[in-house]
Design a protein around this motif. Structure first.
Motif, PDB file in Angstrom:
ATOM      1  N   PHE A  64     -53.231  -8.433  40.488  1.00  0.00           N
ATOM      2  CA  PHE A  64     -52.445  -7.335  41.037  1.00  0.00           C
ATOM      3  C   PHE A  64     -51.929  -7.708  42.420  1.00  0.00           C
ATOM      4  CE2 PHE A  64     -56.881  -6.684  42.118  1.00  0.00           C
ATOM      5  CZ  PHE A  64     -56.832  -6.469  43.489  1.00  0.00           C
ATOM      6  N   SER A  65     -50.837  -7.083  42.794  1.00  0.00           N
ATOM      7  CA  SER A  65     -50.255  -7.261  44.120  1.00  0.00           C
ATOM      8  C   SER A  65     -50.619  -6.072  44.988  1.00  0.00           C
ATOM      9  CB  SER A  65     -48.729  -7.342  44.015  1.00  0.00           C
ATOM     10  OG  SER A  65     -48.325  -8.485  43.322  1.00  0.00           O
ATOM     11  N   ARG A  66     -50.455  -6.263  46.270  1.00  0.00           N
ATOM     12  CA  ARG A  66     -50.574  -5.170  47.231  1.00  0.00           C
ATOM     13  C   ARG A  66     -49.208  -5.017  47.876  1.00  0.00           C
ATOM     14  NH1 ARG A  66     -55.640  -3.452  48.588  1.00  0.00           N
ATOM     15  NH2 ARG A  66     -57.352  -4.593  47.649  1.00  0.00           N
ATOM     16  N   TYR A  67     -48.933  -3.844  48.404  1.00  0.00           N
ATOM     17  CA  TYR A  67     -47.621  -3.557  48.962  1.00  0.00           C
ATOM     18  C   TYR A  67     -47.746  -3.137  50.418  1.00  0.00           C
ATOM     19  CZ  TYR A  67     -46.164  -4.082  44.209  1.00  0.00           C
ATOM     20  OH  TYR A  67     -45.930  -4.615  42.975  1.00  0.00           O
ATOM     21  N   ASP A  68     -46.760  -3.542  51.204  1.00  0.00           N
ATOM     22  CA  ASP A  68     -46.753  -3.318  52.644  1.00  0.00           C
ATOM     23  C   ASP A  68     -45.415  -2.703  53.016  1.00  0.00           C
ATOM     24  OD1 ASP A  68     -46.846  -3.512  55.417  1.00  0.00           O
ATOM     25  OD2 ASP A  68     -47.619  -5.556  55.425  1.00  0.00           O
ATOM     26  N   CYS A  69     -45.444  -1.558  53.715  1.00  0.00           N
ATOM     27  CA  CYS A  69     -44.188  -0.900  54.082  1.00  0.00           C
ATOM     28  C   CYS A  69     -43.530  -1.547  55.285  1.00  0.00           C
ATOM     29  CB  CYS A  69     -44.409   0.596  54.318  1.00  0.00           C
ATOM     30  SG  CYS A  69     -45.339   0.957  55.796  1.00  0.00           S
ATOM     31  N   ASN A  70     -44.176  -2.528  55.909  1.00  0.00           N
ATOM     32  CA  ASN A  70     -43.563  -3.253  57.021  1.00  0.00           C
ATOM     33  C   ASN A  70     -42.908  -4.519  56.464  1.00  0.00           C
ATOM     34  OD1 ASN A  70     -42.844  -4.710  59.265  1.00  0.00           O
ATOM     35  ND2 ASN A  70     -44.890  -4.801  60.144  1.00  0.00           N
ATOM     36  N   PRO A  71     -41.573  -4.522  56.338  1.00  0.00           N
ATOM     37  CA  PRO A  71     -40.902  -5.666  55.716  1.00  0.00           C
ATOM     38  C   PRO A  71     -40.725  -6.870  56.639  1.00  0.00           C
ATOM     39  CG  PRO A  71     -39.280  -4.032  56.326  1.00  0.00           C
ATOM     40  CD  PRO A  71     -40.628  -3.449  56.657  1.00  0.00           C
ATOM     41  N   GLU A  72     -41.041  -6.717  57.919  1.00  0.00           N
ATOM     42  CA  GLU A  72     -40.916  -7.844  58.852  1.00  0.00           C
ATOM     43  C   GLU A  72     -42.023  -8.866  58.558  1.00  0.00           C
ATOM     44  OE1 GLU A  72     -38.343  -8.056  61.015  1.00  0.00           O
ATOM     45  OE2 GLU A  72     -37.697  -6.195  60.067  1.00  0.00           O
TER      46      GLU A  72
ATOM     47  N   HIS B 290     -52.869  -1.589  52.519  1.00  0.00           N
ATOM     48  CA  HIS B 290     -51.892  -2.334  51.724  1.00  0.00           C
ATOM     49  C   HIS B 290     -52.256  -2.088  50.269  1.00  0.00           C
ATOM     50  CE1 HIS B 290     -51.813  -4.096  55.689  1.00  0.00           C
ATOM     51  NE2 HIS B 290     -50.640  -4.624  55.405  1.00  0.00           N
ATOM     52  N   PRO B 291     -51.818  -0.938  49.746  1.00  0.00           N
ATOM     53  CA  PRO B 291     -52.309  -0.479  48.447  1.00  0.00           C
ATOM     54  C   PRO B 291     -51.737  -1.237  47.254  1.00  0.00           C
ATOM     55  CG  PRO B 291     -50.652   1.028  49.266  1.00  0.00           C
ATOM     56  CD  PRO B 291     -50.880   0.009  50.345  1.00  0.00           C
ATOM     57  N   THR B 292     -52.414  -1.079  46.137  1.00  0.00           N
ATOM     58  CA  THR B 292     -51.947  -1.604  44.859  1.00  0.00           C
ATOM     59  C   THR B 292     -50.981  -0.597  44.246  1.00  0.00           C
ATOM     60  OG1 THR B 292     -53.704  -0.524  43.614  1.00  0.00           O
ATOM     61  CG2 THR B 292     -54.182  -2.754  44.454  1.00  0.00           C
ATOM     62  N   ALA B 293     -50.254  -1.026  43.232  1.00  0.00           N
ATOM     63  CA  ALA B 293     -49.340  -0.127  42.524  1.00  0.00           C
ATOM     64  C   ALA B 293     -50.122   1.023  41.882  1.00  0.00           C
ATOM     65  CB  ALA B 293     -48.547  -0.893  41.468  1.00  0.00           C
ATOM     66  N   ASP B 294     -51.320   0.754  41.378  1.00  0.00           N
ATOM     67  CA  ASP B 294     -52.140   1.804  40.772  1.00  0.00           C
ATOM     68  C   ASP B 294     -52.505   2.886  41.787  1.00  0.00           C
ATOM     69  OD1 ASP B 294     -52.144   0.701  38.237  1.00  0.00           O
ATOM     70  OD2 ASP B 294     -54.028  -0.380  38.537  1.00  0.00           O
ATOM     71  N   TRP B 295     -52.861   2.470  43.001  1.00  0.00           N
ATOM     72  CA  TRP B 295     -53.205   3.431  44.050  1.00  0.00           C
ATOM     73  C   TRP B 295     -51.976   4.277  44.390  1.00  0.00           C
ATOM     74  CZ3 TRP B 295     -51.670   4.824  48.924  1.00  0.00           C
ATOM     75  CH2 TRP B 295     -52.559   5.610  49.670  1.00  0.00           C
ATOM     76  N   ILE B 296     -50.832   3.614  44.543  1.00  0.00           N
ATOM     77  CA  ILE B 296     -49.580   4.318  44.845  1.00  0.00           C
ATOM     78  C   ILE B 296     -49.266   5.313  43.725  1.00  0.00           C
ATOM     79  CG2 ILE B 296     -47.083   4.042  45.168  1.00  0.00           C
ATOM     80  CD1 ILE B 296     -47.803   1.221  46.384  1.00  0.00           C
ATOM     81  N   TYR B 297     -49.395   4.860  42.488  1.00  0.00           N
ATOM     82  CA  TYR B 297     -49.149   5.708  41.319  1.00  0.00           C
ATOM     83  C   TYR B 297     -50.012   6.971  41.364  1.00  0.00           C
ATOM     84  CZ  TYR B 297     -49.636   7.103  36.378  1.00  0.00           C
ATOM     85  OH  TYR B 297     -49.703   7.804  35.207  1.00  0.00           O
ATOM     86  N   ASN B 298     -51.297   6.806  41.651  1.00  0.00           N
ATOM     87  CA  ASN B 298     -52.196   7.959  41.700  1.00  0.00           C
ATOM     88  C   ASN B 298     -51.823   8.928  42.816  1.00  0.00           C
ATOM     89  OD1 ASN B 298     -53.836   7.409  39.468  1.00  0.00           O
ATOM     90  ND2 ASN B 298     -54.976   5.883  40.635  1.00  0.00           N
TER      91      ASN B 298
END
Length: 132
Positions: free
Chosen positions: A68-76, A24-32
């Motif tokens: 910071f937030s973390r992001y999850d691709c499972n929206p359920e 469940h990555p951070t925006a910074d991790w996703i950005y990189n």
């Protein structure tokens, strides 16, 4: 609004990166990660697109009150465990406790739209390291 709903190259790449990881990555991790394929993308673009994906219901934003937030691709709706040692976030495969929503509404008269229940502890990988 039409423009924000379109699946842009940047948005698709961000979503692909999120779907490619179980973390469940951070925006910074996703950005990189995204910069590897799209070197000119800005961090602001990543944040904006994460916001659009969240609004569209394609991802979840997990905000734990930190900076910071973390992001999850499972929206359920589902529960998570956060490891207090390595700080990774894991999906839990247990059913949503719908009776909790009913109890809150019956007891207090509130209208509950959703709920989030978080577990904190030590993940199995960190637990193994404690034994050794």
């Amino acid at each position: 609004m039409e423009k924000a709903s379109r699946m842009t190259k940047q948005r698709k790449l961000i979503l692909d990166v999120l779907r490619s990881t179980k973390s469940h990555p951070t925006a910074d991790w996703i950005y990189n990660q995204v910069r590897g394929e799209m070197p000119n993308i800005s961090l602001g673009t990543v944040y904006r697109n994460l916001g659009v994906l969240k609004e569209k219901g394609e991802i979840l934003e997990l905000n734990y009150g930190s900076s910071f937030s973390r992001y999850d691709c499972n929206p359920e709706n589902h529960y998570h465990l956060t490891c207090t040692k390595c700080e990774r976030v894991f999906d839990l495969k247990i059913p949503i406790q719908k009776q909790l929503v009913k109890e809150v509404m019956d007891i207090d008269g509130h209208k509950v739209l959703d709920h989030r229940l978080e577990f904190y502890g030590i993940c199995k990988e960190c637990k193994k390291q404690e034994v050794n």
